[in-house]
Design an enzyme around this catalytic site. Structure first.
Site, short mmCIF file in Angstrom:
data_model
loop_
_atom_site.label_atom_id
_atom_site.label_comp_id
_atom_site.label_asym_id
_atom_site.label_seq_id
_atom_site.Cartn_x
_atom_site.Cartn_y
_atom_site.Cartn_z
CB SER A 106 -0.99 -0.18 1.31
OG SER A 106 -1.68 1.05 1.07
CG ASP A 156 -7.24 -2.20 -3.77
OD1 ASP A 156 -8.03 -1.38 -2.66
OD2 ASP A 156 -6.30 -2.36 -3.72
CG HIS A 187 -6.01 -1.65 -0.01
ND1 HIS A 187 -5.34 -1.17 -1.36
CD2 HIS A 187 -5.20 -1.19 0.97
CE1 HIS A 187 -4.54 -0.50 -0.94
NE2 HIS A 187 -4.11 -0.56 0.43
C1 MLT Z 1 -3.01 3.89 1.96
O1 MLT Z 1 -3.98 3.90 2.50
O2 MLT Z 1 -2.00 4.01 2.25
C2 MLT Z 1 -3.22 4.17 0.47
O3 MLT Z 1 -3.86 3.25 -0.20
C3 MLT Z 1 -2.30 4.42 -0.25
C4 MLT Z 1 -1.34 5.72 -0.05
O4 MLT Z 1 -1.86 6.61 0.47
O5 MLT Z 1 -0.09 5.59 -0.25
#
Ligand code: MLT
Length: 206
Positions: A106, A156, A187
């Site tokens: 992520s 996702d 996700h």
């Molecule tokens: C997160 O929740 O971290 C996002 O999906 C990705 C990001 O903000 O880099």
């Protein structure tokens, strides 16, 4: 204070020449991915920094303005900072800087993609788990066949499938050897995700 201590981090020595750079998601810490890293590669050294940005107390590797909307100036700064940390860590711990493979989830996958795009050569390769396009550089780097695994979830809610496809296309046009795989998942990671990373890691050198 040594250069490598610019990030709170954990380093676990390995018995092979490979180092896995473990990059956590939003709200993670330097400890979160250590056991996962060891499962993925029982022999690699593990380097696991904690993101320096705090979003309401949740560590991240760079600032965002909203979900999926990144603060590009901060992202660029943080990408270079992380690249320098990897080099300094190689000196401090004595691992080979040419054999570093990122495993990012992520937010950690997004900064790993940014490292590939802005600091080619710092990573030998990268497993990008639930990544999206972090930024589009003015000049495409030359990634020279760097192996990249891009693992996305088909439902996702954070990374639209089209965004993951654009990241695959961007990395391919920069010359990376991209393996893009879409799982029946959201996700979060699944057992299947980890199996896919393990097999991919086993298929690349070093
Ligand atoms: C997160 O929740 O971290 C996002 O999906 C990705 C990001 O903000 O880099």
């Amino acid at each position: 204070m040594s250069a490598a201590s610019g990030f709170i981090h954990k380093f676990v020595p390995g018995t092979s020449r490979r180092t896995l750079l473990l990059l956590h998601g939003t709200g993670g810490t330097e400890s979160d991915l250590l056991s996962l890293g060891r499962t993925l590669d029982p022999k690699a050294a593990l380097l696991s920094p904690k993101g320096k940005v705090s979003e309401n107390g949740m560590p991240r590797f760079f600032r965002r303005l909203a979900e999926g909307v990144f603060d590009e100036e901060d992202l660029i700064f943080r990408t270079h900072e992380l690249a320098d940390f990897i080099g300094a860590s190689a000196t401090q711990y004595g691992f080979d800087p040419k054999k570093v493979i990122a495993v990012g989830y992520s937010n950690g996958a997004n900064i790993a993609a940014s490292l590939l795009l802005l600091r080619p050569g710092v990573l030998h390769g990268a497993a990008l788990l639930r990544a999206m396009v972090p930024l589009v550089p003015e000049n495409l780097p030359s990634l020279d066949g760097a192996p990249v695994l891009l693992l996305s979830g088909d439902h996702d809610p954070i990374v639209p499938p089209d965004n993951a496809r654009r990241l695959a296309a961007l990395l391919k046009s920069a010359g990376a050897d991209v393996t893009a795989s879409v799982e029946n998942a959201g996700h979060g990671l699944t057992e299947q995700s980890l199996e896919t990373v393990k097999i991919w890691l086993g298929s690349i050198t070093p």
